[in-house]
Design a protein around this motif. Structure first.
Motif, short mmCIF file in Angstrom:
data_model
loop_
_atom_site.label_atom_id
_atom_site.label_comp_id
_atom_site.label_asym_id
_atom_site.label_seq_id
_atom_site.Cartn_x
_atom_site.Cartn_y
_atom_site.Cartn_z
N UNK A 147 0.86 -1.19 0.00
CA UNK A 147 0.00 0.00 0.00
C UNK A 147 0.89 1.23 0.00
N UNK A 148 0.52 2.21 -0.82
CA UNK A 148 1.38 3.38 -0.95
C UNK A 148 1.34 4.24 0.31
N UNK A 149 2.45 4.89 0.59
CA UNK A 149 2.43 5.90 1.65
C UNK A 149 1.73 7.13 1.08
N UNK A 150 1.32 8.01 1.97
CA UNK A 150 0.63 9.23 1.53
C UNK A 150 1.53 10.01 0.57
N UNK A 151 2.80 10.05 0.95
CA UNK A 151 3.77 10.78 0.14
C UNK A 151 3.93 10.17 -1.25
N UNK A 152 3.98 8.85 -1.30
CA UNK A 152 4.11 8.18 -2.60
C UNK A 152 2.88 8.41 -3.46
N UNK A 153 1.71 8.35 -2.83
CA UNK A 153 0.47 8.57 -3.58
C UNK A 153 0.46 9.97 -4.19
N UNK A 176 11.28 5.55 -0.75
CA UNK A 176 10.41 4.73 -1.59
C UNK A 176 10.39 5.15 -3.05
N UNK A 177 11.50 5.65 -3.55
CA UNK A 177 11.59 6.04 -4.96
C UNK A 177 11.45 4.82 -5.86
N UNK A 178 12.13 3.74 -5.48
CA UNK A 178 12.08 2.55 -6.32
C UNK A 178 10.64 2.07 -6.48
N UNK A 179 9.90 2.16 -5.39
CA UNK A 179 8.49 1.78 -5.45
C UNK A 179 7.75 2.64 -6.49
N UNK A 180 8.09 3.91 -6.55
CA UNK A 180 7.48 4.80 -7.55
C UNK A 180 7.85 4.34 -8.97
N UNK A 183 5.69 1.38 -9.75
CA UNK A 183 4.28 1.74 -10.02
C UNK A 183 4.12 2.34 -11.41
N UNK A 184 5.03 3.23 -11.74
CA UNK A 184 4.98 3.85 -13.07
C UNK A 184 5.15 2.77 -14.14
N UNK A 185 6.07 1.86 -13.87
CA UNK A 185 6.32 0.77 -14.82
C UNK A 185 5.08 -0.08 -15.01
N UNK A 186 4.43 -0.36 -13.90
CA UNK A 186 3.23 -1.19 -13.91
C UNK A 186 2.21 -0.66 -14.92
N UNK A 263 7.83 3.11 -23.46
CA UNK A 263 6.75 3.70 -22.67
C UNK A 263 7.23 4.55 -21.52
N UNK A 264 8.46 4.28 -21.06
CA UNK A 264 8.97 5.00 -19.89
C UNK A 264 10.48 4.83 -19.80
N UNK A 265 11.16 5.91 -19.43
CA UNK A 265 12.60 5.82 -19.17
C UNK A 265 12.84 6.32 -17.75
N UNK A 266 13.49 5.49 -16.93
CA UNK A 266 13.83 5.88 -15.56
C UNK A 266 15.34 5.98 -15.45
#
Ligand code: ADP
Ligand code: ZN
Ligand code: ZN
Length: 699
Positions: A147-153, A176-180, A183-186, A263-266
């Motif tokens: 579940x995302x933190x408020x900040x991540x959301x 939690x940058x990697x989590x971001x 999510x973007x990748x997803x 679709x995305x570059x990180x």
């Protein structure tokens, strides 16, 4: 030509031609078929046959050479879709921007093995790949993340708003940058597109790969870096190009990976200097990622706790004096209860003086006591020293001899493990002499301290503590780094001594103290980016501590310094990156340095310093009128590089500065052919190599 022969088509092909032939465009060849741009071919070049890429014809050149003088394409590598137009555009841009040959750039970024294969070998590779793919169809069921933190959301919402604009995700280590990224990748994967995630170092790819694989078990993930075998690299590249790979993880070279459905570059740790290639075509993968994103209409996500000042400036709103090119998204807090460690700036000038004639101890008493406490509690400490070996130099107190390198203007470092003197620039290694080579004195002593010596001294000062070390010497052998990291994770090490290598990315759960032993050198370095780099390193190092909420309450980051009031340490105290950046930007603006100006470095190497400087001087003189005509281009006199001689080659450089990037680009494009011609003239006087480094990272 026989009358019945079908007409031949004229095609342009770029091949890897050496630099001295100039910044050449495509060469003209003839072929029975009309070939689509991006097709790979084998063509004769001189007496060799080489791999090339079909390119749109150079209109001007096409008229120049009559058909009778053109040679024929030897072979078309069939079965492979042409490299996409976006790939060609990226390569073309990079060649122009970084002042390299088009063919050199194009061939350099292709997997090395591709250049060796003929069509038959090719077909075999493709068949094998397709067979492997058929056996492993992949599924698309991906489990959900936490579940995302408020900040991540909030960050994700901001990224969604940004659309295709590049974004700078400015988030503390552990925020939690990697989590971001995941999510973007997803989302991108769900839309049937591919993701490219870049990391600065090979060492960090397995970690990330494991995390991504765990999160996306149904997806095909490939990695791309120089540590792979040529066959693996070709395979990963093909999977990406053919659209079979969903996620590509790679180091800087992966920015050139052709993607069928991008679709995305990180770009993770976007500030890391490893994104800049340091020889040959000196490109910045981070900057090219941003360019590529715009080219392909794909969002680019740059992530860092301590962004490069260039990216920071680009992400600063215009109203605040920035460029407002990127969207800035902040994640200041760490996930969970883990706070950043408390910073303790230890003033060395107040530490008790050692008795006359004795060297000060490596760590001040207070710091040693703090480490000792942790050893007793069963916690771990990380002690950073950015210098390998036992001692940077050996010295004879009788005659003053020092362990210089005969081939470089540098000292050879004393390594006690194998009693060697090693040059860290050219690699020249000898056994340590028993006595002074100049006067025979038996008493030659190490001066200063490297990680090897620090490890020894800490073991002495902390009896009973298990002291370990991680640096490039320990980890030279394959698997050694993993083994050493595993023993740290298993709690078999109490105090870990290391270079910046350990500060990057590794997640140490039980470390509650990080100490920087000798960080002051960066304050007085000639390179204007030294402070920026040091700040990033210290922040990153601090991030290694207290990731475990159970122990983070009393985590500390110690800094031993003679200059406790320096702005770098003052802002570090409160992890105030924004404050540090503001102060640095003010200095840069006053000095006319990046990001307020663009730089290029004209570098040259040769047999003597005189020859090299004479070339640079002539090179600058030749373009002085041009610089004046364009306006705003400043040429600085040539100077020797910080280490001026390496492996018997003398090196010097001249800086070129301009407030406007496009003007500098125009200048370089016109100056390049003159420098090339001059270099050929100066070859006789001993100039061996020269190159332009655009947006140089080391000064
Ligand atoms: P960063 O990349 O910014 O250093 P990470 O993405 O590695 O941070 O996250 C730090 C730690 O927090 C990791 O162990 C990660 O699994 C965990 N984490 C990240 N986001 C969440 C979340 N929303 N809920 C629980 N744990 C999280
Ligand atoms: Zn001597
Ligand atoms: Zn040397």
């Amino acid at each position: 030509m026989h009358l019945a022969d079908p007409p031949l088509h004229r095609v342009g092909v770029v091949v890897d031609t050496p630099q001295h032939s100039g910044l050449s465009g495509p060469l003209d060849y003839l072929c029975a078929d009309a070939l689509a741009p991006g097709t790979l071919v084998r063509v004769p070049l001189g007496r060799r046959e080489v791999t090339g890429v079909v390119w749109p014809l150079d209109a001007a050149a096409a008229q120049a050479l009559p058909e009778g003088q053109l040679r024929q394409v030897a072979e078309v590598l069939s079965g492979l879709p042409p490299l996409p137009a976006a790939w060609r555009a990226l390569v073309g841009f990079a060649a122009g921007y970084y002042q390299r040959g088009l063919g050199e750039m194009a061939l350099m970024v292709l997997p090395p093995e591709l250049r060796e294969l003929d069509d038959v070998q090719w077909q075999r590779r493709l068949k094998r790949l397709h067979k492997a793919l058929a056996a492993d169809p992949g599924s698309a069921a991906d489990p959900e993340g936490p579940a995302l933190t408020v900040q991540q959301a909030a960050a994700l919402a901001a990224l969604a708003q940004a659309g295709a604009q590049p974004c700078l995700l400015w988030g503390s280590t552990g925020s939690g940058k990697t989590e971001i990224y995941l999510r973007q990748s997803e989302q991108v994967l769900a839309a049937g597109r591919q993701v490219l995630i870049m990391v600065p170092e090979i060492n960090l790819t397995p970690q990330l790969e494991a995390r991504v694989a765990q999160r996306f078990p149904g997806r095909r993930i490939v990695s791309l870096h120089s540590g792979l075998t040529p066959a693996q690299r070709l395979r990963s590249w093909l999977m990406a190009h053919l659209g079979h790979a969903d996620i590509v993880l790679g180091t800087r070279l992966s920015v050139f990976t052709p993607l069928l459905r991008p679709g995305l570059i990180v770009v993770d740790e976007e500030h890391d200097p490893s994104y800049k290639q340091q020889d040959g075509a000196r490109y910045s993968a981070r900057d090219l990622a941003v360019f590529r994103g715009r080219l392909e209409g794909v969002p680019v996500l740059l992530g860092s706790a301590t962004p490069s000042l260039e990216s920071w400036f680009n992400a600063m709103p215009v109203a605040e004096g920035g460029a407002g090119r990127y969207v800035r998204v902040a994640m200041p807090a760490r996930v969970g209860d883990g706070a950043m460690p408390r910073v303790r700036v230890l003033d060395l000038s107040r530490a008790p003086k050692p008795p006359l004639g004795q060297a000060p101890p490596p760590l001040a008493q207070e710091l040693l006591a703090a480490i000792s406490e942790r050893v007793e509690r069963g916690e771990q400490s990380l002690v950073l020293l950015n210098r390998r070996g036992y001692a940077p130099v050996l010295h004879c107190s009788d005659c003053g001899w020092k362990s210089g390198c005969p081939h470089c203007s540098a000292w050879r470092v004393f390594h006690k493990v194998d009693r060697s003197l090693r040059c860290h620039h050219c690699g020249f290694t000898e056994r340590v002499p028993r006595a002074c080579p100049d006067c025979g004195n038996q008493d030659i002593a190490p001066v200063g301290r490297g990680t090897e010596r620090l490890e020894e001294q800490l073991a002495e000062a902390l009896p009973g503590a298990r002291v370990g070390r991680i640096d490039a010497d320990v980890t030279r052998h394959k698997g050694a780094l993993e083994a050493q990291l595993a023993s740290v994770h298993a709690g078999e090490v109490d105090v870990l001594v290391g270079t910046q290598m350990v500060a990057k990315g590794h997640d140490f759960r039980r470390i509650t103290l990080v100490a920087a032993v000798n960080p002051d050198a960066a304050l007085f370095a000639s390179d204007f980016r030294a402070a920026e780099r040091q700040f990033a390193l210290l922040m990153q190092a601090a991030g290694r501590a207290g990731r475990d909420a159970l122990v983070s309450g009393h985590s500390e980051m110690w800094v031993q310094t003679w200059h406790p009031t320096h702005a770098l340490y003052q802002t570090l105290r409160s992890y105030d990156y924004a404050g540090f950046a503001a102060q640095q930007l003010k200095e840069r603006e006053m000095a006319g340095l990046p990001p307020y100006a663009s730089l290029a470095m004209l570098r040259a190497e040769g047999k003597t310093q005189e020859a090299v400087q004479a070339y640079l001087q002539a090179a600058l003189a030749a373009v002085e009128p041009l610089a004046e005509a364009l306006g705003g281009v400043a040429l600085y006199p040539p100077v020797p590089t910080p280490v001026q001689r390496v492996a018997n080659v003398e090196r010097a450089q001249a800086m070129i500065e301009c407030p406007q990037r496009p003007a500098l680009q125009r200048f370089l494009a016109q100056a390049h052919p003159r420098w090339l011609a001059l270099a050929q003239q100066h070859r006789r006087s001993g100039v061996i190599r020269w190159a332009v480094d655009v947006d140089p990272l080391s000064i």
